[in-house]
Design an enzyme around this catalytic site. Structure first.
Site, PDB file in Angstrom:
ATOM      1  N   TYR A  89      -5.427   1.690   7.976  1.00 21.64           N
ATOM      2  CA  TYR A  89      -4.423   0.620   7.603  1.00 21.64           C
ATOM      3  C   TYR A  89      -4.348  -0.630   8.439  1.00 21.64           C
ATOM      4  O   TYR A  89      -3.740  -1.496   8.142  1.00 21.64           O
ATOM      5  CB  TYR A  89      -3.157   1.178   7.333  1.00 21.64           C
ATOM      6  N   GLU A 143       0.640  -1.147   0.029  1.00 23.11           N
ATOM      7  CA  GLU A 143       0.179  -0.007  -0.003  1.00 23.11           C
ATOM      8  C   GLU A 143       0.884   1.286  -0.081  1.00 23.11           C
ATOM      9  O   GLU A 143       1.965   1.311   0.469  1.00 23.11           O
ATOM     10  CB  GLU A 143      -1.059  -0.072   1.289  1.00 23.11           C
ATOM     11  N   LYS A 148      11.189   3.269   1.084  1.00 22.81           N
ATOM     12  CA  LYS A 148      11.101   4.600   1.047  1.00 22.81           C
ATOM     13  C   LYS A 148      11.551   4.922  -0.291  1.00 22.81           C
ATOM     14  O   LYS A 148      12.474   4.208  -1.128  1.00 22.81           O
ATOM     15  CB  LYS A 148      11.964   5.023   2.074  1.00 22.81           C
ATOM     16  N   LYS A 197       2.529   4.525   1.016  1.00 22.37           N
ATOM     17  CA  LYS A 197       2.756   4.980   2.479  1.00 22.37           C
ATOM     18  C   LYS A 197       2.152   6.595   2.641  1.00 22.37           C
ATOM     19  O   LYS A 197       3.224   7.345   2.130  1.00 22.37           O
ATOM     20  CB  LYS A 197       4.305   4.968   2.824  1.00 22.37           C
ATOM     21  N   CYS A 230      31.262  34.309  18.182  1.00 23.09           N
ATOM     22  CA  CYS A 230      29.911  34.075  18.206  1.00 23.09           C
ATOM     23  C   CYS A 230      29.496  35.425  17.425  1.00 23.09           C
ATOM     24  O   CYS A 230      29.845  36.645  17.739  1.00 23.09           O
ATOM     25  CB  CYS A 230      29.074  34.001  19.527  1.00 23.09           C
TER      26      CYS A 230
END
Length: 688
Positions: free
Chosen positions: A236, A127, A321, A129, A413
């Site tokens: 799901y 399915e 993925k 994602k 900084c």
């Protein structure tokens, strides 16, 4: 130095190199978890984060003795957001293991076959994602009685009234028993674009992506706002004996009135799964909603049960993925941002370009080492990578006809001009200015009011910056005196640009609500270096009350004290975290801030699970050696009985449960004359 090890595969690392890299990865992953879950401001792509997590997992698999208890491999989820009521999930809502290559899918199938003794009899279900917000819906006697977010996987937020406004969520179904449906809430792309257009016209900040818009929509205090946004829901899973297989479950859900993703497909072989993946990937840009991969699940529920779970994910499922999307553009400049903990982060200012459907004008450069390693210079053509909704990254430089000089990182900084420091074994450079650094002080305030800390709605990043400039809020205490000071102000908030009677009152109401906070969220809100939500919760569970925790932290500044030994004995508390805690507690400015702040607050203990017998309430237990059940299962059972579980033996330990091949903890217990129990004796004591 550690970053160089990543040029080697996990198999090439020595144990010493692996230990150093795991330490670096733990810090890096914790940093990105914080940005993703607490700040909604991730600085790397999903693909890059997944690559870091995968390397962490691979090294731990090669050197299991180096794996830490609080490893990302054993963690799951996102923290909570008030003011919603908390909901305990009947069964954990775990995440999924990720795959990135065809070989990962092949290995997944092989593992299932090995554990089952044969290929899955009913095949697999595949399915898309959905890139949305996971949610749990509970039905009783056919009526929707509760909806909740995934939260940290164990405890979520009650969003019932908002979910009832989603048209694809049935309020009543033809099922008389108890039924829990889990699925994904999402916002279609077209609706997302329309909402952002409306927000732009109204002068409101735009949502970064559809997932953030969906999450923000279901967390509205006014359900009318949720109802005005066309959210959708795809189920799901169903936590019941609804059907014997995943495939039949979807068929039953359709009959009950749920909208099931029409692209879900039954597959039998590796070739079937990979063909489905390719097909979905090709359609991805044309789909009406965002997806970031494909999920494969063993079809048979009986086989799913047989395969079981790992610490944070089921063995019977895999998320395959998609690769990140890339584009080329021009690097116009590099600027330095100073974060809450003083970390200096270089950011690339880019010629705007569309990547993955979004216009990108800024990208992270991570740190000085990355700029030098990739030889990235102002004026270069650069390759940008973006996956999903996160801040893009500069993958590499493509050079330029006439290159500028290499970028030189500042030695002071850029905000307060304090010296830059670097901790041992840490890549990050930090401003040493602390609270005298305006950037750090402002970022700490933003963290303090963020959704997983005090969650003060209406006091966002822009408001903090504005109130800081107007000298209205310079410390956490100022937040809780803002309303009383406003009543006597010659220029009250209600009359200032961007504010009115209603918005000002909403802010004051939100601040009033925030006067009561749980101990774990209070600890997290303080912004102590290396203290995330999970560690804050562990501290809150152990020390139980604010006075006990704060008194113990101040006593622990003496590293010879019992308080320090107790702190070090806690699960997940190593040298780095312990040092960070005692450094915070010993700093006079921090002591003054906490002791001026707490009179304005009601700091509550974590809610205990209701009901149940807790015969070991308050007892401290340590497990050592091999038991008949997993160590994590044993620890959880002890916690359910009211015990506190620690990793090290101290004078405060009540019981040490010793399995076979017990190690140094058993020796420590004998020296301290702690009561030692066999597993059989422990089971008897615990009332098994």
């Amino acid at each position: 130095m550690t970053t160089l090890y990543r040029l080697l595969s996990p198999k090439q690392l020595t144990e010493q190199e692996a230990a150093l890299e795991l330490q670096a990865l733990a810090k890096e992953l914790a940093h990105h978890d914080h940005l993703y879950y607490q700040e909604d401001a991730p600085e790397i792509t999903d693909a890059e984060y997944d690559a870091l997590a995968l390397r962490n997992k691979q090294i731990e698999e090669r050197f299991p003795q180096l794996a830490q208890k609080d490893s990302r491999t054993n963690r799951v989820g996102a923290p909570l957001r008030g003011p919603f009521k908390k909901v305990q999930h009947t069964h954990p809502m775990l995440s999924l293991d990720n795959g990135f290559h065809d070989k990962d899918v092949e290995d997944f199938i092989a593992r299932c076959q090995k554990l089952l003794g044969a290929p899955p009899a009913m095949g697999f279900m595949a399915e898309p994602k959905i890139d949305g917000l996971s949610a749990s819906l509970v039905y009783e006697k056919g009526h929707l009685v509760q909806a909740s977010t995934r939260g940290d996987g164990y405890t979520g937020e009650d969003i019932t009234e908002n979910v009832k406004t989603i048209k694809t969520v049935p309020l009543k179904i033809d099922h008389q028993g108890a039924l829990e449906i889990r699925g994904e809430i999402f916002l279609p792309k077209a609706a997302f674009e329309k909402i952002n257009e409306e927000r732009h016209r109204a002068g409101e900040p735009q949502f970064a992506n559809p997932r953030n818009a969906a999450a923000g929509s279901v967390r509205q205090l006014d359900s009318k706002i949720t109802a005005a946004r066309p959210l959708q829901f795809f189920p799901y899973s169903a936590e019941s004996e609804l059907a014997p297989t995943q495939e039949k479950m979807f068929q039953m859900l359709k009959k009950l009135g749920f909208t099931v993703n029409p692209l879900i497909k039954h597959c039998n072989t590796l070739e079937d799964l990979l063909k489905f993946y390719t097909h979905i990937n090709e359609q991805r840009s044309e789909m009406p909603y965002d997806i970031d991969g494909v999920v494969y699940k063993v079809n048979s529920f009986a086989e799913q049960k047989s395969l079981g779970f790992l610490a944070r994910a089921p063995r019977w499922a895999l998320a395959h993925k998609f690769a990140a999307e890339q584009a080329e553009t021009h690097l116009k400049d590099i600027i330095i941002q100073v974060g809450r903990t003083g970390v200096l982060t270089p950011v690339a200012l880019l010629e705007p370009i569309t990547v993955g459907g979004a216009v990108v004008s800024r990208a992270t450069l991570h740190n000085a080492d990355e700029i030098m390693r990739k030889d990235i210079r102002v004026g270069d053509r650069v390759l940008i990578q973006r996956a999903g909704d996160v801040i893009p990254q500069v993958v590499k430089s493509l050079g330029a006809p006439h290159r500028s000089l290499p970028f030189i990182f500042p030695t002071k900084c850029p905000i307060c001009h304090s010296h830059i420091t670097q901790e041992k074994d840490e890549v990050a450079l930090r401003c040493s200015g602390g609270l005298i650094c305006e950037a750090q002080a402002r970022e700490r305030l933003k963290h303090f009011v963020s959704k997983h800390a005090f969650n003060i709605v209406g006091l966002g990043k822009r408001s903090i910056d504005s109130f800081w400039q107007d000298n209205l809020i310079r410390s956490p205490v100022d937040i809780f005196t803002l309303e009383s000071r406003n009543e006597h102000s010659q220029n009250p908030l209600q009359k200032q640009e961007g504010w009115g009677d209603l918005s000002a009152q909403n802010l004051f109401d939100s601040i009033s609500f925030a006067h009561t906070i749980s101990l774990d969220r209070f600890i997290f809100a303080l912004g102590i270096l290396h203290i995330g939500e999970v560690t804050a919760r562990e501290l809150a569970e152990h020390y139980e009350s604010f006075p006990n925790w704060w008194h113990s932290m101040k006593r622990a500044t003496d590293i010879e004290s019992d308080a320090y030994a107790e702190l070090k004995s806690l699960e997940g508390i190593g040298d780095v975290v312990a040092t960070s805690l005692i450094n915070f507690a010993s700093e006079p400015n921090n002591q003054s801030m906490v002791e001026h702040l707490t009179p304005h607050l009601t700091i509550t203990a974590l809610r205990k699970k209701s009901g149940g017998n807790q015969p070991l309430k308050g007892k401290i237990v340590v497990f050592t050696g091999t038991l008949s059940i997993s160590r994590e299962e044993a620890k959880q059972k002890a916690r359910d009985l009211g015990a506190k579980v620690t990793n090290a033996v101290s004078a405060n330990t009540d019981y040490v449960v010793a399995g076979t091949q017990a190690g140094s903890k058993l020796t420590d217990a004998e020296k301290l004359k702690i009561r030692i129990l066999t597993e059989e004796e422990w089971n008897k004591l615990a009332g098994k």
